[in-house]
Enzyme design. Structure first.
Site, PDB file in Angstrom:
ATOM      1  N   GLU A 239      -6.002 -10.604  -2.086  1.00 16.94           N
ATOM      2  CA  GLU A 239      -6.827 -10.529  -0.869  1.00 16.94           C
ATOM      3  C   GLU A 239      -8.310 -10.407  -1.225  1.00 16.94           C
ATOM      4  O   GLU A 239      -9.040  -9.633  -0.608  1.00 16.94           O
ATOM      5  CB  GLU A 239      -6.418  -9.320  -0.019  1.00 16.94           C
ATOM      6  CG  GLU A 239      -4.957  -9.280   0.375  1.00 16.94           C
ATOM      7  CD  GLU A 239      -4.584  -8.073   1.231  1.00 16.94           C
ATOM      8  OE1 GLU A 239      -5.496  -7.490   1.862  1.00 16.94           O
ATOM      9  OE2 GLU A 239      -3.392  -7.721   1.267  1.00 16.94           O
TER      10      GLU A 239
ATOM     11  N   GLU B  86       0.817  -1.215   0.000  1.00 12.05           N
ATOM     12  CA  GLU B  86       0.000   0.000   0.000  1.00 12.05           C
ATOM     13  C   GLU B  86       0.854   1.269   0.000  1.00 12.05           C
ATOM     14  O   GLU B  86       0.672   2.169   0.829  1.00 12.05           O
ATOM     15  CB  GLU B  86      -0.969  -0.020   1.190  1.00 12.05           C
ATOM     16  CG  GLU B  86      -1.907  -1.213   1.147  1.00 12.05           C
ATOM     17  CD  GLU B  86      -2.833  -1.315   2.346  1.00 12.05           C
ATOM     18  OE1 GLU B  86      -2.803  -0.414   3.207  1.00 12.05           O
ATOM     19  OE2 GLU B  86      -3.588  -2.301   2.431  1.00 12.05           O
TER      20      GLU B  86
END
Length: 354
Positions: free
Chosen positions: A267, A160
């Site tokens: 994910e 991220e």
């Protein structure tokens, strides 16, 4: 009962359980369906996240053993678990997850080495001298990635890194101490030093529904490669809302694959409660969920075989999802709370291409 015995005994119980049809309704108005095991339906590794405490669940373990070929620790390979307040490391939980994967013949995927959101106090208290901080940074990555060398098939090395609005990269303790690009280059280089064979990933989220963020993510990959970072793959988390427009997943995966690197759907889940109001009739959200799972399976299986690293679901049963913990009304995964496959599971399998 020891861990190894529980794992071995659990593995043979799930196929019959997963093939049973049931009359009970599950969240979202869906009815359980019969499916083949996910891992046997796909021509690529199928993953799931797990927590150490879940390895003692006698109903979940056989479900994972029957459906899954790759395991990602949900949070216990992150700094929040590994780095103790005094700066020492603990590995009990990730070691147990690694042992579970090995005992069941599953691949282990490491998640995650460097994440802007986690800053252990031991790092914050380090001397301001850049060299000392850099040494501690390298030592951490070598210790963690090196511990699972030879077993972990890949790592989310940096997680991220792109700003949510797509305007550049996030600030963090790591970027402030070591440089915005440099701290990422170093992370990949140290991870390669720790494990010469693992595939090293840059991982991020909202790449499907925020094209600007995806473009910035791809430019970051190119900048890292140019700077000498040994990136081997890109991870797209694929946390979606059930009313995402058709085609967005397909466009995102095509764009990411154009980099020529391995691609990991890392994910995936599809929330029924985080919808953005695009679908006015909320009764249509379960169908939207199934559509997105089917599109993701089709888009991923359409990529060149060499680029299909793995497809990881962020949980199997709804009740184990982080989204369910956030909102008990959500039902974002392929299996209901009781471990019965939903229409979304059948849709995912139906979307696969040979």
């Amino acid at each position: 009962m020891t861990l190894d015995r529980r794992i071995v005994l659990g593995g043979g119980l799930a196929l019959a359980a997963c093939d049973r049809r049931a009359d009970a309704q599950i969240p979202g108005g869906q009815t359980p369906v019969a499916i083949p095991p996910l891992r046997s339906a796909a021509a690529f590794p199928v993953g799931v996240c797990v927590q150490e405490e879940q390895l003692g669940d006698p109903s979940l373990v056989p479900l994972i053993a029957s459906q899954i070929s790759q395991v990602t620790p949900e949070w216990e390979m992150k700094m929040e678990y590994i780095v103790k307040d005094d700066g020492s490391f603990r590995f009990e939980a990730p070691d147990r997850i690694a042992a579970f994967a090995k005992a069941n013949g599953m691949r282990l995927f490491g998640h995650t080495l460097i994440w802007y959101a986690q800053v252990p106090g031991a790092f914050e208290r380090l001397d301001e001298k850049r060299a000392k901080f850099a040494d501690a940074y390298r030592n951490y990555i070598l210790a963690v990635a090196g511990r699972y060398r030879g077993q972990a098939v890949g790592w989310d090395v940096v997680n991220e890194a792109v700003a949510e609005d797509g305007n550049g990269w996030r600030d963090s303790l790591w970027s402030k101490k070591l440089g915005k690009l440099r701290h990422m280059v170093l992370a990949f280089q140290h991870a390669r030093e720790a494990d010469p064979d693992a595939v090293l990933f840059l991982n991020d989220y909202n790449l499907e529904n925020l094209p600007k963020k995806r473009a910035t993510f791809m430019k970051l990959v190119e900048a890292l490669l140019k700077a000498g970072a040994p990136i081997g793959g890109v991870g797209t988390q694929t946390h979606l809302a059930a009313d995402l427009a058709p085609g967005e997943i397909t466009r995102a995966l095509k764009d990411l694959a154009s980099l020529g690197l391995a691609v990991h759907v890392s994910e995936m889940d599809v929330s029924l409660t985080r919808s953005r109001g695009v679908l006015k009739d909320r009764n249509k959200l379960p169908a939207g969920q199934s559509r997105l799972y089917a599109e993701a399976a089709e888009a991923f299986s359409s990529l060149p075989a060499a680029q299909r690293f793995a497809f990881t679901h962020w949980g199997l049963r709804d009740k184990d999802s982080w989204l369910k913990r956030e909102n008990p009304a959500d039902a974002p995964l392929l299996f209901d709370d009781a471990g019965r496959p939903k229409a979304a599971a059948a849709a995912w399998i139906g979307g696969l291409r040979a």
